[in-house]
Design a protein around this motif. Structure first.
Motif, PDB file in Angstrom:
ATOM      1  N   ARG A  35       0.838  -1.208   0.000  1.00 46.92           N
ATOM      2  CA  ARG A  35       0.000   0.000   0.000  1.00 46.92           C
ATOM      3  C   ARG A  35       0.869   1.253   0.000  1.00 46.92           C
ATOM      4  N   ASN A  36       1.869   1.298   0.865  1.00 50.84           N
ATOM      5  CA  ASN A  36       2.744   2.468   0.935  1.00 50.84           C
ATOM      6  C   ASN A  36       3.522   2.674  -0.361  1.00 50.84           C
ATOM      7  N   GLY A  37       3.979   1.576  -0.969  1.00 54.57           N
ATOM      8  CA  GLY A  37       4.681   1.683  -2.242  1.00 54.57           C
ATOM      9  C   GLY A  37       3.798   2.272  -3.330  1.00 54.57           C
ATOM     10  N   ARG A  38       2.563   1.839  -3.353  1.00 51.96           N
ATOM     11  CA  ARG A  38       1.631   2.346  -4.363  1.00 51.96           C
ATOM     12  C   ARG A  38       1.291   3.811  -4.122  1.00 51.96           C
ATOM     13  N   LEU A  39       1.088   4.179  -2.878  1.00 50.95           N
ATOM     14  CA  LEU A  39       0.700   5.561  -2.570  1.00 50.95           C
ATOM     15  C   LEU A  39       1.855   6.562  -2.685  1.00 50.95           C
ATOM     16  N   HIS A  40       3.018   6.187  -2.186  1.00 45.08           N
ATOM     17  CA  HIS A  40       4.104   7.159  -2.047  1.00 45.08           C
ATOM     18  C   HIS A  40       5.180   7.067  -3.127  1.00 45.08           C
ATOM     19  N   ARG A  41       5.344   5.903  -3.723  1.00 50.31           N
ATOM     20  CA  ARG A  41       6.392   5.744  -4.732  1.00 50.31           C
ATOM     21  C   ARG A  41       5.853   5.354  -6.102  1.00 50.31           C
ATOM     22  N   GLN A  42       4.550   5.160  -6.191  1.00 53.23           N
ATOM     23  CA  GLN A  42       3.908   4.712  -7.420  1.00 53.23           C
ATOM     24  C   GLN A  42       4.559   3.439  -7.974  1.00 53.23           C
ATOM     25  N   THR A  43       4.923   2.524  -7.068  1.00 55.80           N
ATOM     26  CA  THR A  43       5.455   1.220  -7.474  1.00 55.80           C
ATOM     27  C   THR A  43       4.378   0.171  -7.229  1.00 55.80           C
ATOM     28  N   PHE A  44       4.240  -0.726  -8.170  1.00 64.66           N
ATOM     29  CA  PHE A  44       3.206  -1.754  -8.095  1.00 64.66           C
ATOM     30  C   PHE A  44       3.855  -3.115  -8.279  1.00 64.66           C
ATOM     31  N   ARG A  45       3.521  -4.048  -7.412  1.00 67.24           N
ATOM     32  CA  ARG A  45       3.995  -5.423  -7.541  1.00 67.24           C
ATOM     33  C   ARG A  45       2.791  -6.319  -7.792  1.00 67.24           C
ATOM     34  N   THR A  46       3.026  -7.399  -8.479  1.00 70.62           N
ATOM     35  CA  THR A  46       1.930  -8.332  -8.751  1.00 70.62           C
ATOM     36  C   THR A  46       1.558  -9.069  -7.455  1.00 70.62           C
ATOM     37  N   PRO A  47       0.332  -9.532  -7.369  1.00 68.52           N
ATOM     38  CA  PRO A  47      -0.057 -10.321  -6.192  1.00 68.52           C
ATOM     39  C   PRO A  47       0.825 -11.558  -5.999  1.00 68.52           C
ATOM     40  N   GLU A  48       1.261 -12.168  -7.097  1.00 72.20           N
ATOM     41  CA  GLU A  48       2.129 -13.341  -7.010  1.00 72.20           C
ATOM     42  C   GLU A  48       3.474 -12.981  -6.387  1.00 72.20           C
ATOM     43  N   SER A  49       3.990 -11.823  -6.739  1.00 74.11           N
ATOM     44  CA  SER A  49       5.259 -11.369  -6.183  1.00 74.11           C
ATOM     45  C   SER A  49       5.150 -11.125  -4.678  1.00 74.11           C
ATOM     46  N   VAL A  50       4.075 -10.490  -4.270  1.00 76.51           N
ATOM     47  CA  VAL A  50       3.851 -10.240  -2.839  1.00 76.51           C
ATOM     48  C   VAL A  50       3.687 -11.574  -2.112  1.00 76.51           C
ATOM     49  N   SER A  51       2.966 -12.504  -2.713  1.00 77.35           N
ATOM     50  CA  SER A  51       2.751 -13.816  -2.112  1.00 77.35           C
ATOM     51  C   SER A  51       4.061 -14.581  -1.957  1.00 77.35           C
ATOM     52  N   ARG A  52       4.907 -14.571  -2.975  1.00 77.10           N
ATOM     53  CA  ARG A  52       6.208 -15.242  -2.892  1.00 77.10           C
ATOM     54  C   ARG A  52       7.068 -14.637  -1.785  1.00 77.10           C
ATOM     55  N   THR A  53       7.044 -13.324  -1.678  1.00 78.76           N
ATOM     56  CA  THR A  53       7.812 -12.639  -0.636  1.00 78.76           C
ATOM     57  C   THR A  53       7.305 -13.028   0.741  1.00 78.76           C
ATOM     58  N   LEU A  54       6.002 -13.083   0.889  1.00 81.90           N
ATOM     59  CA  LEU A  54       5.388 -13.443   2.161  1.00 81.90           C
ATOM     60  C   LEU A  54       5.769 -14.872   2.563  1.00 81.90           C
ATOM     61  N   VAL A  55       5.665 -15.808   1.633  1.00 80.23           N
ATOM     62  CA  VAL A  55       6.017 -17.207   1.909  1.00 80.23           C
ATOM     63  C   VAL A  55       7.487 -17.313   2.286  1.00 80.23           C
ATOM     64  N   ARG A  56       8.329 -16.591   1.574  1.00 77.44           N
ATOM     65  CA  ARG A  56       9.769 -16.633   1.861  1.00 77.44           C
ATOM     66  C   ARG A  56      10.072 -16.078   3.254  1.00 77.44           C
ATOM     67  N   GLN A  57       9.407 -14.997   3.635  1.00 78.29           N
ATOM     68  CA  GLN A  57       9.641 -14.408   4.949  1.00 78.29           C
ATOM     69  C   GLN A  57       9.246 -15.384   6.063  1.00 78.29           C
ATOM     70  N   ILE A  58       8.121 -16.032   5.916  1.00 82.10           N
ATOM     71  CA  ILE A  58       7.671 -16.978   6.941  1.00 82.10           C
ATOM     72  C   ILE A  58       8.634 -18.159   7.028  1.00 82.10           C
ATOM     73  N   THR A  59       9.044 -18.681   5.880  1.00 77.66           N
ATOM     74  CA  THR A  59       9.999 -19.788   5.855  1.00 77.66           C
ATOM     75  C   THR A  59      11.312 -19.388   6.517  1.00 77.66           C
ATOM     76  N   ASP A  60      11.810 -18.197   6.200  1.00 75.67           N
ATOM     77  CA  ASP A  60      13.055 -17.711   6.806  1.00 75.67           C
ATOM     78  C   ASP A  60      12.916 -17.518   8.308  1.00 75.67           C
ATOM     79  N   ARG A  61      11.768 -17.008   8.735  1.00 75.38           N
ATOM     80  CA  ARG A  61      11.554 -16.785  10.173  1.00 75.38           C
ATOM     81  C   ARG A  61      11.540 -18.101  10.929  1.00 75.38           C
ATOM     82  N   ILE A  62      10.880 -19.105  10.382  1.00 73.99           N
ATOM     83  CA  ILE A  62      10.867 -20.421  11.024  1.00 73.99           C
ATOM     84  C   ILE A  62      12.278 -20.993  11.054  1.00 73.99           C
ATOM     85  N   SER A  63      13.013 -20.847   9.965  1.00 75.09           N
ATOM     86  CA  SER A  63      14.387 -21.351   9.907  1.00 75.09           C
ATOM     87  C   SER A  63      15.284 -20.668  10.928  1.00 75.09           C
ATOM     88  N   SER A  64      15.009 -19.410  11.211  1.00 77.21           N
ATOM     89  CA  SER A  64      15.851 -18.675  12.166  1.00 77.21           C
ATOM     90  C   SER A  64      15.689 -19.189  13.596  1.00 77.21           C
TER      91      SER A  64
END
Length: 82
Positions: A35-64
């Protein structure tokens, strides 16, 4: 219910709750970031990209968690990947 089974059930629910909180926090964070990227920087990511990032973050957090508590990290990862 025998004590061992009761403790196993409680820890399974505890792990499920932990995993749900991790997912909830990651969803809120990445939704807000997008949301902040779209409002303040006019950058848009695909839903798939956001989803991949989210999955990766959760996997990394569990691994940590492996260094501090390998058994919990292993159980969380098994549940996450199931």
């Amino acid at each position: 219910m025998p004590t061992d089974l009761k403790q196993t059930a409680q820890s399974r629910y505890s792990l499920t709750g932990t995993l749900l909180r991790l997912c909830w926090q990651a969803c809120i964070y990445w939704t807000w970031t997008e949301r902040n990227g779209r409002l303040h920087r006019q950058t848009f990511r695909t839903p798939e990209s956001v989803s991949r990032t989210l999955v990766r973050q959760i996997t990394d957090r569990i691994s940590s968690l492996r260094d501090s508590n390998p058994a919990v990290a292993s159980s969380l990862m098994q549940q996450w990947l199931a």
